[in-house]
Scaffold this motif. Sequence first.
Motif, PDB file in Angstrom:
ATOM      1  N   VAL A   1       1.460  -3.593  -1.220  1.00 27.60           N
ATOM      2  CA  VAL A   1       2.718  -3.369  -0.496  1.00 27.60           C
ATOM      3  C   VAL A   1       3.286  -1.991  -0.821  1.00 27.60           C
ATOM      4  N   LEU A   2       3.192  -1.611  -2.086  1.00 23.95           N
ATOM      5  CA  LEU A   2       3.759  -0.318  -2.520  1.00 23.95           C
ATOM      6  C   LEU A   2       2.783   0.847  -2.280  1.00 23.95           C
ATOM      7  N   GLU A   3       1.561   0.516  -1.873  1.00 29.85           N
ATOM      8  CA  GLU A   3       0.508   1.519  -1.629  1.00 29.85           C
ATOM      9  C   GLU A   3       0.227   2.348  -2.875  1.00 29.85           C
ATOM     10  N   ILE A   4       0.049   1.626  -3.976  1.00 26.74           N
ATOM     11  CA  ILE A   4      -0.372   2.278  -5.237  1.00 26.74           C
ATOM     12  C   ILE A   4      -1.555   1.487  -5.799  1.00 26.74           C
ATOM     13  N   GLN A   5      -2.199   2.043  -6.819  1.00 28.82           N
ATOM     14  CA  GLN A   5      -3.307   1.325  -7.471  1.00 28.82           C
ATOM     15  C   GLN A   5      -2.738   0.253  -8.394  1.00 28.82           C
TER      16      GLN A   5
END
Lengths: 251, 152
Positions: free
Chosen positions: A62-66
């Motif tokens: 959702v946060l577009e992080i690893q």
Amino acid sequence: MATTPEAFSRAVGASMRAEIAAAGLNVAGVAKQMGISRPVLTNYIAGVRSAPISVIQRLAEVLEIQPDTIVRRAQERLADAERQAIQAAAADAPAGRVIKMAVVPELPNRGSLPRKLNLLVAAMPADRRTADIFQVVQGALTEQGIAILKRDWEAVLAGESVVTLSDEALGVIAKLFAVNPSYLTDNDPNLEESVDAKLEFAIAMHDLDVQEVAARSVGGLSPADLRELTATIRAAVHTAEDKRASIDRES
Amino acid sequence: MNIADAAVEAAGIQPGMSWSQLHQAVATAFGHPITIAPTAERIPPTITGLTLYKKDHAQILFKRTDDALYSGHSILHEFGHILLDSFACSAQAGAISNDLSNGVIRVRTRELDLDSMDPLARVTEDAAERIAFLLARAVYGRQFTPEEMFFG
């Protein structure tokens, strides 16, 4: 200092909250996107419940992080908290007993430090290497009133740390390993070449189970000479071992 | 009797020994096998002899390109150090180069620049050299019968 599972859950929760805020989102909106209720996500964030891997992974999507970003930052939070605890303890230390942290913000001339420290560790004799090397380093630093966290030490060794070791800490470590402190604190190419060659020689001798080398020399050995000698000894020992193995097979 | 003579006598080194017998006698005194091998690789020019001590044996290396007489002397000198170590635990007497060892491996460099050697190392070096001479006499010296000793 060992981290309890509860403390780790709280750190992961705090990291989740920080990443949500950094993305400019709120908990309710993110919970909706994740397909879970707000109270459930709030419990994870507050550390009331441990967030499962699946939740961390979904949040990261959702946060577009690893996903590992959340865990890594949780570890950094824990390290910060431990450093603060040590500094707080230092304030209460008896007069004259100064406690300092071994790590400091990144300094110049530290690019090759992980490689050098790894060489020093590898060059430790087998009987000393059986002990936890961190405990040996920590013991030497503590004697000098310098505190170090295991995760900081491991991060510096791995070259993944955003902090580095202070000159003072490196001085203690250099003394422990019997090398010139400038080898660790500076980038003097001549000194690096000389010490690297000696450490590589020692590592090779450990690899070959050579306990002692007696050499008759009519002059000093340059780093290049020492590297040549290392290669020669490696070849000679391997040849001798091959011969013995051959004789064993024949007999 | 000086320590070199005593070490040779204790090892049972006898005049007229062959190289093979001498090799065996030194290995027996040492308590472990000793292998002697020419190096296929190049040894730095400043190194004239090299002994590697492992847990259960020692390995003497000499330069393949050296003249046989010179190599022979280097090997006898290394035998000298092994006999000294075995006889008097004189390993501690060797010059331990702190610079080279870094505290990580016991490295003895026997520096032949006598001006820079510490006195103890010089004594050890002299003793090893005397043993080399005694061993050379045992394997190379002309052997006399008791009668020849007096009448030639």
